[in-house]
Design an enzyme around this catalytic site. Structure first.
Site, mmCIF file in Angstrom:
data_model
loop_
_atom_site.group_PDB
_atom_site.id
_atom_site.type_symbol
_atom_site.label_atom_id
_atom_site.label_comp_id
_atom_site.label_asym_id
_atom_site.label_seq_id
_atom_site.Cartn_x
_atom_site.Cartn_y
_atom_site.Cartn_z
ATOM 1 N N HIS A 196 49.342 17.615 -18.517
ATOM 2 C CA HIS A 196 49.301 17.633 -19.986
ATOM 3 C C HIS A 196 48.554 18.860 -20.496
ATOM 4 C CE1 HIS A 196 45.344 15.212 -19.728
ATOM 5 N NE2 HIS A 196 45.026 16.276 -20.423
ATOM 6 N N ASP A 256 42.549 19.137 -30.097
ATOM 7 C CA ASP A 256 42.636 17.688 -30.198
ATOM 8 C C ASP A 256 41.296 17.042 -30.534
ATOM 9 O OD1 ASP A 256 41.457 18.161 -27.632
ATOM 10 O OD2 ASP A 256 43.413 18.001 -26.699
ATOM 11 N N GLU A 266 51.004 14.218 -23.264
ATOM 12 C CA GLU A 266 51.248 13.584 -21.978
ATOM 13 C C GLU A 266 52.681 13.841 -21.505
ATOM 14 O OE1 GLU A 266 48.831 12.508 -20.380
ATOM 15 O OE2 GLU A 266 47.472 11.230 -21.530
ATOM 16 N N ASN A 268 47.844 15.503 -14.731
ATOM 17 C CA ASN A 268 49.254 15.125 -14.822
ATOM 18 C C ASN A 268 50.094 16.176 -15.551
ATOM 19 O OD1 ASN A 268 48.427 14.759 -17.453
ATOM 20 N ND2 ASN A 268 48.984 12.589 -17.582
#
EC number: 3.5.99.6
Length: 249
Positions: free
Chosen positions: A137, A66, A142, A135
């Site tokens: 990811h 990313d 996400e 979380n």
């Protein structure tokens, strides 16, 4: 499959040896790379091993997961800058092809299509290195990202921005978007290594083990990969019972 080590350092050393072995055995391989604090000691040990074994990277191709939208490659918090600082600039030889999404592209959707096409033109990823967000990811996928997603622009969650805010001078500077390799791109890798360390990730690890394979927990998709290895330190694994660990043995 999983491996648990006493310390983050031991987990990093193991992962670095795994990467060194991969490069030695597949000098023209396609390697997917990750960023973040978890990976810094991995790359530090990998640099030592590459120098020690005089390993050539001149045929290797790399794809990073990313990049932030709006940060130039020279920005100190861009992932291009991270990779140069923590790996590429310290190597005796650089990979033949280093690839990261262009977060400053004029047409971001076109850039996303280009990136997935570039991965596929190399026959996909041979090995993908991953970390995981608090979380759940992977990359910047996400919760509730579709499992069939390819490279796309993502709106970063408040939690992700808070987690990454420590790298910026103030929270307002943390980007709100990123380009990330999609879950389908990741899952098509021939081998996946997920590294999770630190007590701050203990609840994430527990959620990973207890979660069904569902889009609310992006990392849960890795349970369906045929060649997946989870590398942890004791701090990250501390909340998971021995009985639960057997589910991924």
């Amino acid at each position: 499959m999983y491996r648990i080590f006493n310390t983050h350092e031991q987990a990093a050393q193991f992962t670095a040896h795994l990467l060194q072995d991969f490069i030695s055995q597949r000098p023209a391989g396609v390697l997917g790379l990750a960023t973040g604090g978890t990976m810094e000691p991995v790359y530090a040990h990998l640099i030592e091993l590459i120098k020690q074994h005089n390993t050539s990277l001149e045929q290797l191709t790399t794809f990073n997961l990313d990049e932030y939208v709006g940060l130039s490659r020279t920005h100190p918090q861009s992932y291009y800058h991270y990779m140069q600082e923590h790996l590429f600039a310290q190597l005796p030889s650089c990979p033949k092809s280093i690839n990261l999404p262009n977060g400053c592209a004029t047409d971001l959707e076109q850039e996303c299509r280009r990136y997935t096409a570039a991965i596929r033109s190399h026959g996909g990823l041979d090995l993908q290195l991953l970390g995981v967000g608090s979380n759940g990811h992977i990359g910047f996928n996400e919760p509730h990202t579709a499992f069939n997603s390819i490279t796309h622009v993502v709106e970063l969650s408040e939690q992700t921005r808070l987690d990454n805010g420590r790298f910026f001078d103030n929270f307002d500077e943390v980007p709100t978007q990123a380009i990330t390799m999609g879950i389908q791109d990741i899952m098509q890798a021939k081998q996946i290594v997920l590294v999770v360390t630190g007590a701050h990730k203990a609840h994430t690890v527990l959620d990973f083990f207890n979660s069904a394979v569902c889009e609310s927990m992006p990392a849960s998709c890795l349970k369906n990969h045929p060649n997946f290895l989870l590398v942890m330190d004791q701090a990250a694994a501390q909340l998971v019972s021995a009985e639960t660990l057997k589910k991924l043995a």
